[in-house]
Design a protein around this motif. Structure first.
Motif, PDB file in Angstrom:
ATOM      1  N   LEU A 192      37.521  42.365  45.844  1.00 56.67           N
ATOM      2  CA  LEU A 192      37.787  42.831  44.479  1.00 56.67           C
ATOM      3  C   LEU A 192      36.880  44.015  44.216  1.00 56.67           C
ATOM      4  N   LEU A 193      35.922  44.219  45.197  1.00 49.81           N
ATOM      5  CA  LEU A 193      35.111  45.548  44.855  1.00 49.81           C
ATOM      6  C   LEU A 193      35.788  46.621  45.176  1.00 49.81           C
ATOM      7  N   ALA A 194      37.024  46.538  45.913  1.00 44.81           N
ATOM      8  CA  ALA A 194      37.660  47.902  46.097  1.00 44.81           C
ATOM      9  C   ALA A 194      38.522  48.141  44.862  1.00 44.81           C
TER      10      ALA A 194
ATOM     11  N   LEU B 207      24.957  44.093  42.612  1.00 46.13           N
ATOM     12  CA  LEU B 207      25.331  44.650  41.310  1.00 46.13           C
ATOM     13  C   LEU B 207      26.605  43.882  40.529  1.00 46.13           C
ATOM     14  N   ALA B 208      27.501  43.745  41.468  1.00 50.80           N
ATOM     15  CA  ALA B 208      28.783  43.086  40.959  1.00 50.80           C
ATOM     16  C   ALA B 208      28.726  41.847  40.277  1.00 50.80           C
TER      17      ALA B 208
ATOM     18  N   TRP C 249      31.922  50.950  38.127  1.00 50.09           N
ATOM     19  CA  TRP C 249      30.762  50.276  37.924  1.00 50.09           C
ATOM     20  C   TRP C 249      30.076  50.803  38.984  1.00 50.09           C
ATOM     21  N   LEU C 250      30.344  50.424  40.235  1.00 49.16           N
ATOM     22  CA  LEU C 250      29.217  51.047  41.469  1.00 49.16           C
ATOM     23  C   LEU C 250      29.274  52.531  41.399  1.00 49.16           C
ATOM     24  N   GLY C 251      30.158  53.157  40.991  1.00 46.86           N
ATOM     25  CA  GLY C 251      29.677  54.793  40.857  1.00 46.86           C
ATOM     26  C   GLY C 251      28.823  54.974  39.872  1.00 46.86           C
TER      27      GLY C 251
ATOM     28  N   LEU D 226      32.217  39.880  39.556  1.00 48.37           N
ATOM     29  CA  LEU D 226      32.386  39.124  40.964  1.00 48.37           C
ATOM     30  C   LEU D 226      31.869  37.897  40.687  1.00 48.37           C
ATOM     31  N   ASN D 227      32.393  36.511  40.811  1.00 50.92           N
ATOM     32  CA  ASN D 227      31.956  35.505  41.296  1.00 50.92           C
ATOM     33  C   ASN D 227      31.472  35.199  42.700  1.00 50.92           C
ATOM     34  N   ALA D 228      30.554  34.227  42.873  1.00 54.28           N
ATOM     35  CA  ALA D 228      29.918  33.941  43.934  1.00 54.28           C
ATOM     36  C   ALA D 228      31.035  33.544  44.912  1.00 54.28           C
TER      37      ALA D 228
END
Ligand SMILES: *Cc1c(COP(=O)(O)O)cnc(C)c1O
Length: 442
Positions: free
Chosen positions: A141-143, A126-127, A150-152, A133-135
């Motif tokens: 960074l997801l924290a 999703l990110a 966004w995840l929420g 997020l880049n590969a």
């Protein structure tokens, strides 16, 4: 109905819910499954690159640097109690260990392995899609607040009466998702309370567990922001489980237990739908080839993998087809039909399946607590009879003979996989203990 891989006596015993050891004809321990396409390396890489993230968002994982692992412990007390050594015809009992997935952080069961992997795969995807997020970016960074926001907007959902719901719920929420668990209205109240108490949404459905799963799946399919975790078919769950193999191999090495042509390893895994034990067995066969022998343990009322493998894996077969009711107190294992993803893999890799009566689960869990001070849930005790079956039954000894393992019994290592228990509330644990104690006294 007739089942090609079962003799009349076996089918009869199965129907009468008698505990038995079933060995598939033609099993070849040398088949290591390395030609099969699912690759544990993918899951190892994901866990590696997400370790920093996990250490950041789950306080329980901080000391371990974001690495998920469980202890491997000797169980000399239980070994003394359950060993057949000394009984007529029994072989030397080797050395027994308990693999403590009941103590896995966050989820308190083996489901943490599959659940973390699937939730991380989803969060990464999703990110990446959203450009957050880049590969090559560090997943930590997801924290950050924007990523979590966004995840929420998304939810992870699952149909479960037990540990899978708890694992997906707690891991999902920890990573910032909304978490939804679909349950049948008659599921045990303490389980619903436990989920709700942790901020997980519980949706109750009329009808049985299968109906709840179906309703949950439909609800998620209708919602583009929802991801349904499919216990029967998910490759991401399966791959998460496979990584336990490397962990065990490292721990055995550290414990001075070689696994090679002179030192066989026997592993006993409680089986529900098959994903967790199947993934672990798959990982172990790839690493250890002919030197590891994996056996599943199933309740006498729910031997779904046994029935599926015995029938051949072309068409799904449920335990109801042989007249069993799938009613067991071992709620982690109460599954009527094996995973169609996992059964064909196990048709090649699994050495055998043994079944366990409910009373035996309570009795053995109690014995383990008395002997070695380890408290686990009844489902997690299903593997404890494994070494007894192998070394103390005529059938088990025939397996060893057929594969020239009899002279190696003394040097063998037996690993019994304990799969859950640390999040069971104390009052429920006391009920389990009381039942085990009453059975032990009878
Ligand atoms: C889920 C579970 C298992 C079995 O895992 P499956 O993937 O369903 O085969 C075993 N023990 C416990 C305690 C579990 O919760």
């Amino acid at each position: 109905m007739d089942i090609q891989g079962l003799s009349h006596e076996e089918l009869d015993a199965l129907r009468r819910k008698q505990a038995l050891l079933w060995l598939p004809a033609g099993h070849d321990p040398a088949d290591d499954g390395r030609d099969l396409p699912l690759d544990p390396a993918e899951a190892h890489a994901r866990f590696d690159r997400c370790a920093g993230l996990l250490a950041r968002v789950f306080p329980e994982l901080r000391d371990a640097g974001g690495r998920l692992s469980s202890p491997l412990t000797p169980i000399p007390g239980l070994q003394r109690r359950l060993s057949p050594a000394g009984e007529p015809g029994a072989l030397a009992d080797g050395t027994w260990f308990l693999k403590r997935d009941d103590a896995l952080p966050v989820a308190g069961s083996v489901k943490a392995r599959g659940g973390f992997h699937e939730a991380l795969a989803l969060a990464e995807r999703l990110a990446l899609e959203a450009g957050l997020l880049n590969a090559r970016d560090d997943r930590v960074l997801l924290a950050q607040p924007e990523a979590r926001a966004w995840l929420g907007r998304h939810s992870v959902s699952v149909g479960s009466t037990g540990n899978l719901g708890l694992a997906i719920g707690l891991i999902g929420i920890g990573l910032g998702f909304q978490a939804v668990v679909h349950m049948s209205a008659d599921a045990k109240a303490w389980k619903k309370d436990r989920l709700r108490g942790r901020g997980i949404t519980v949706v109750e459905h009329a009808g049985d567990y299968a109906a709840a799963v179906a309703a949950g799946r439909d609800a998620a399919l209708a919602d583009p922001l929802a991801h349904f975790v499919d216990d029967e078919r998910s490759e991401d769950l399966f791959l998460g489980y496979t990584t336990a193999a490397r962990e065990l191999v490292d721990q055995l090495q550290a414990a001075g237990r070689p696994v090679d042509a002179g030192h066989p390893l026997f592993v006993y895994l409680p089986c529900g739908v098959g994903g967790a034990p199947g993934g672990i067995a798959y990982g172990l066969k790839r690493l250890l080839g002919p030197h590891v022998h994996c056996f599943f343990a199933e309740p006498t009322a729910s031997p779904c993998m046994l029935v599926q493998l015995a029938a051949g894996t072309h068409t799904p077969v449920s335990v109801h087809a042989v007249g069993l009711d799938n009613r067991t107190e071992a709620d982690g294992l109460a599954v009527g039909e094996a995973s169609p993803l996992v059964a064909p893999l196990m048709a090649r890799l699994l050495a055998g399946v043994f079944t366990v009566e409910d009373d035996t689960l309570f009795r053995d869990a109690y014995a383990l607590e008395q002997a070695d001070d380890i408290a686990i849930e009844p489902s997690a005790a299903a593997g404890l009879r494994g070494p007894r079956w192998l070394l103390g039954s005529a059938r088990g000894r025939r397996y060893l003979q057929r594969h020239n393992l009899t002279p190696l019994a003394e040097q063998a290592t037996h690993v019994i996989w304990s799969t859950g228990g640390s999040l069971v509330p104390e009052d429920i644990r006391a009920q389990f203990r009381a039942r085990g104690q009453a059975l032990a006294a009878a």
